[in-house]
Design a protein around this motif. Structure first.
Motif, PDB file in Angstrom:
ATOM      1  N   TRP A 101      -6.189   1.884   2.776  1.00 18.23           N
ATOM      2  CA  TRP A 101      -6.565   1.519   1.511  1.00 18.23           C
ATOM      3  C   TRP A 101      -8.541   2.110   1.566  1.00 18.23           C
ATOM      4  CZ3 TRP A 101      -4.292  -4.310   0.817  1.00 18.23           C
ATOM      5  CH2 TRP A 101      -3.211  -4.188   0.272  1.00 18.23           C
ATOM      6  N   MET A 102      -9.043   1.439   3.007  1.00 20.27           N
ATOM      7  CA  MET A 102     -10.363   1.975   2.826  1.00 20.27           C
ATOM      8  C   MET A 102     -10.549   3.175   3.011  1.00 20.27           C
ATOM      9  SD  MET A 102     -12.699   0.117   3.441  1.00 20.27           S
ATOM     10  CE  MET A 102     -13.921   1.405   4.370  1.00 20.27           C
ATOM     11  N   THR A 103      -9.048   4.413   3.620  1.00 23.20           N
ATOM     12  CA  THR A 103      -8.855   5.388   3.491  1.00 23.20           C
ATOM     13  C   THR A 103      -8.575   5.927   1.938  1.00 23.20           C
ATOM     14  OG1 THR A 103      -8.036   5.688   5.417  1.00 23.20           O
ATOM     15  CG2 THR A 103      -7.422   7.647   3.992  1.00 23.20           C
ATOM     16  N   ASP A 158      -6.883   7.486   9.099  1.00 19.89           N
ATOM     17  CA  ASP A 158      -6.694   9.023   8.556  1.00 19.89           C
ATOM     18  C   ASP A 158      -8.192   9.182   8.337  1.00 19.89           C
ATOM     19  OD1 ASP A 158      -7.847  11.628   6.904  1.00 19.89           O
ATOM     20  OD2 ASP A 158      -4.757  10.683   7.260  1.00 19.89           O
ATOM     21  N   GLY A 159      -8.596  10.292   9.782  1.00 20.55           N
ATOM     22  CA  GLY A 159      -9.931  10.326   9.727  1.00 20.55           C
ATOM     23  C   GLY A 159      -9.871  12.046   9.350  1.00 20.55           C
ATOM     24  N   PHE A 175       1.763  14.602   3.226  1.00 22.34           N
ATOM     25  CA  PHE A 175       2.249  13.876   2.710  1.00 22.34           C
ATOM     26  C   PHE A 175       2.673  12.337   3.110  1.00 22.34           C
ATOM     27  CE2 PHE A 175       4.654   9.866   0.137  1.00 22.34           C
ATOM     28  CZ  PHE A 175       3.282   9.623  -1.052  1.00 22.34           C
ATOM     29  N   GLU A 176       3.848  13.181   4.417  1.00 25.08           N
ATOM     30  CA  GLU A 176       4.138  12.226   5.243  1.00 25.08           C
ATOM     31  C   GLU A 176       3.339  11.624   5.987  1.00 25.08           C
ATOM     32  OE1 GLU A 176       7.657  10.043   6.554  1.00 25.08           O
ATOM     33  OE2 GLU A 176       7.410  11.009   5.313  1.00 25.08           O
ATOM     34  N   ARG A 177       1.957  12.505   7.207  1.00 25.58           N
ATOM     35  CA  ARG A 177       1.438  12.163   7.695  1.00 25.58           C
ATOM     36  C   ARG A 177       0.456  10.706   7.005  1.00 25.58           C
ATOM     37  NH1 ARG A 177      -2.253  17.818   9.647  1.00 25.58           N
ATOM     38  NH2 ARG A 177      -3.128  16.049  10.759  1.00 25.58           N
ATOM     39  N   LEU A 178       0.107  11.454   5.699  1.00 29.28           N
ATOM     40  CA  LEU A 178      -0.835  10.168   5.360  1.00 29.28           C
ATOM     41  C   LEU A 178      -0.713   8.473   5.216  1.00 29.28           C
ATOM     42  CD1 LEU A 178      -1.866  11.968   2.241  1.00 29.28           C
ATOM     43  CD2 LEU A 178      -2.840  11.894   4.101  1.00 29.28           C
ATOM     44  N   LYS A 179       1.115   8.801   5.796  1.00 32.72           N
ATOM     45  CA  LYS A 179       1.822   7.112   5.478  1.00 32.72           C
ATOM     46  C   LYS A 179       1.455   6.236   6.420  1.00 32.72           C
ATOM     47  CE  LYS A 179       6.222   7.532   3.947  1.00 32.72           C
ATOM     48  NZ  LYS A 179       7.367   8.180   3.263  1.00 32.72           N
ATOM     49  N   TYR A 180       1.338   7.464   7.938  1.00 27.71           N
ATOM     50  CA  TYR A 180       0.890   6.706   9.087  1.00 27.71           C
ATOM     51  C   TYR A 180      -0.195   6.311   9.853  1.00 27.71           C
ATOM     52  CZ  TYR A 180       6.361   7.558   8.806  1.00 27.71           C
ATOM     53  OH  TYR A 180       7.190   7.221   8.104  1.00 27.71           O
ATOM     54  N   MET A 240       0.655  -1.426   0.275  1.00 21.16           N
ATOM     55  CA  MET A 240       0.089   0.347  -0.019  1.00 21.16           C
ATOM     56  C   MET A 240       0.792   0.968   0.056  1.00 21.16           C
ATOM     57  SD  MET A 240      -1.706   2.272   2.072  1.00 21.16           S
ATOM     58  CE  MET A 240      -1.484   1.324   3.729  1.00 21.16           C
ATOM     59  N   LEU A 241       1.841   1.492   1.026  1.00 17.93           N
ATOM     60  CA  LEU A 241       2.957   2.886   0.957  1.00 17.93           C
ATOM     61  C   LEU A 241       3.654   3.018  -0.365  1.00 17.93           C
ATOM     62  CD1 LEU A 241       4.133   2.061   4.485  1.00 17.93           C
ATOM     63  CD2 LEU A 241       2.614   4.079   4.003  1.00 17.93           C
ATOM     64  N   ALA A 242       4.063   1.614  -1.129  1.00 19.59           N
ATOM     65  CA  ALA A 242       3.857   1.740  -2.506  1.00 19.59           C
ATOM     66  C   ALA A 242       3.611   2.136  -3.361  1.00 19.59           C
ATOM     67  CB  ALA A 242       5.163   0.472  -2.577  1.00 19.59           C
ATOM     68  N   GLN A 243       2.039   1.809  -3.657  1.00 18.53           N
ATOM     69  CA  GLN A 243       1.000   1.999  -4.020  1.00 18.53           C
ATOM     70  C   GLN A 243       1.017   4.031  -3.925  1.00 18.53           C
ATOM     71  OE1 GLN A 243      -1.950   0.233  -3.280  1.00 18.53           O
ATOM     72  NE2 GLN A 243      -0.845  -1.810  -4.411  1.00 18.53           N
ATOM     73  N   MET A 244       0.866   4.701  -2.505  1.00 19.35           N
ATOM     74  CA  MET A 244       1.065   5.991  -2.468  1.00 19.35           C
ATOM     75  C   MET A 244       2.278   6.893  -3.006  1.00 19.35           C
ATOM     76  SD  MET A 244       0.141   5.834   1.459  1.00 19.35           S
ATOM     77  CE  MET A 244      -0.063   7.298   1.277  1.00 19.35           C
ATOM     78  N   GLU A 245       3.018   6.429  -2.918  1.00 21.79           N
ATOM     79  CA  GLU A 245       4.958   6.816  -3.470  1.00 21.79           C
ATOM     80  C   GLU A 245       4.548   6.809  -4.848  1.00 21.79           C
ATOM     81  OE1 GLU A 245       6.746   8.427  -1.948  1.00 21.79           O
ATOM     82  OE2 GLU A 245       6.695   7.507   0.266  1.00 21.79           O
TER      83      GLU A 245
END
Length: 417
Positions: A89-91, A62-63, A28-33, A10-15
């Motif tokens: 993935w739900m996010t 993430d909310g 973007f850094e926040r979105l990874k955790y 999932m993280l690789a897909q984001m990158e």
């Protein structure tokens, strides 16, 4: 190539999508955790009088866009990493189809087939007590997932409501109609996969009535998808479960297969009117569309090298590893990503939550009409991004939309304190 786990995937897909969307580096850094992951231990008195302790999790990723939303699965492969990946993935899924939700996921490490109905009920209620401090109708709204169903959701609703002292139907979605569920929710994910498959065929110039389709997985999502595609004239040549796959190049009689499974303890094994093949054989059949509808990481690099389908429509969450996706991209095999293809479930979950909040229910036709409108709009937006930004694949295009919407929410809300 080295295959990785679902969270790394999932993280690789984001990158990969990062270079195609303008997002502040800090956001973007926040979105990874994930925001938080709760681990709970669940002691359950078994039918024989012994006590067994089960490990379980609930991750809220993430909310920024709204309350957390995501399913609960009962499966022996559940892990902290898996629920974090699924919550991520739900996010992106809720953002892509533009629902006012964030992403969450939960799971209990267990083998449901080895538990009695009473033990599953006790396990469900104990889990609800364990996570009730972080869930709520305006905070985090669970739903069904692998090996959970409307009855499971009714137990969660009842347990939460007992602690509150009044009925709270909006605490979960995917409930039975009798306790606030919505018409169409049970088949919503499969219906959504069917809609997206039809849209994909239209985009690729394939006639659904002449298309060969193979579906890996014959649970709720796979069986509904098979039935609906069969009704639309598609040639469903193979379906599978944990016992293996049944295959008929001239097309399976899907209603007959479903009736057999229903009377055979939910298993395809022994079906007499088709050839029995392996799951690996199914994944590499020469078909117009392959629909993986089971669990994550089934399309590996090895499978991707041998895959002969014209298109992959991801009904499961994370069925294609990151490295396998690169192989398929190099081979010009389009992959319709999970965060779009299986979003029908969360869309109708949203509609159920809205109805519960308003204390008013809608007819099935209205629910299905809303589902199709939201999915087709998201499909068109993904194609517009794919074609308009010269993005290499459909998944990356979908991620650019989801990441941008989530990042915008963070930008407007700021960082507290």
């Amino acid at each position: 190539m080295t295959e990785t786990g679902p969270l790394d995937n999932m993280l690789a897909q984001m990158e990969q999508a990062r270079e195609y969307v303008d997002i502040d580096d800090g956001i973007f850094e926040r979105l990874k955790y994930p925001e938080r992951t709760l681990s709970v231990s669940l002691p359950v008195r078994m039918d024989d009088g012994s006590v067994e302790v089960f490990d379980a999790y609930r991750c809220q990723f993430d909310g920024a866009r709204g309350p957390f939303k995501g399913g609960i699965r009962f499966h022996p492969t559940v892990s902290e990493e898996e629920v974090q990946a699924l919550a991520g993935w739900m996010t992106w899924k809720t953002a892509l189809v533009d629902l006012p939700f964030g992403g969450a996921k939960g799971g209990i490490i267990c083998q449901p087939k080895e538990l009695s109905q009473s033990e599953i009920e006790q396990l469900t209620r104990r889990y609800t007590e364990g996570i009730r401090r972080i869930i709520g109708p305006d905070t985090d709204i669970p739903a069904p997932d692998v090996n959970t169903n409307p009855r499971t959701m009714a137990w969660i609703m009842d347990t939460y409501s007992v602690y509150q002292g009044y009925a709270v139907p909006e605490i979960v979605t995917g409930k039975p109609l009798e306790v606030g569920g919505t018409a169409g929710r049970v088949e919503a994910t499969g219906r959504g996969v069917t809609i997206i498959t039809e849209e994909t065929f239209e985009y690729l110039g394939t006639d659904v009535a002449q298309a060969d389709v193979a579906i890996q997985g014959f649970g709720n999502v796979g069986s509904v998808t098979a039935r609906l595609l069969h009704e639309r004239g598609a040639n469903v040549v193979a379906v599978s479960d944990v016992t293996g796959a049944v295959y008929d190049p001239s097309g399976l009689d899907v209603p007959d297969v479903s009736a057999y499974v229903e009377n055979n303890d939910g298993r395809l094994e022994g079906y007499p009117d088709a050839e029995f093949i392996t799951n690996d054989d199914l994944l590499t059949l020469d078909v117009d569309a392959l629909i993986p509808a089971a669990i994550e990481d089934v399309i590996t690099v090895d499978v991707a090298d041998r895959l002969e389908a014209d298109v992959v429509v991801e009904a499961a969450n994370g069925p294609t590893t990151f490295d396998a996706a690169a192989v398929l991209r190099d081979r010009d095999v389009p992959v319709v990503p999970d965060i779009l293809a299986n979003a029908g479930g969360v869309i109708v979950s949203y509609l159920e939550w809205v109805q519960n909040s308003q204390q008013y229910s809608w007819e099935l036709e209205e629910v299905n009409r809303d589902l199709e409108a939201r999915l087709t709009e998201a499909f068109d937006e993904m194609l517009a991004a794919y074609e308009g930004k010269d993005i290499p694949d459909l998944r990356t295009a979908a991620y650019t939309i989801a990441l941008e919407r989530t990042a915008d929410a963070h930008e407007y809300r700021g960082l507290f304190p």
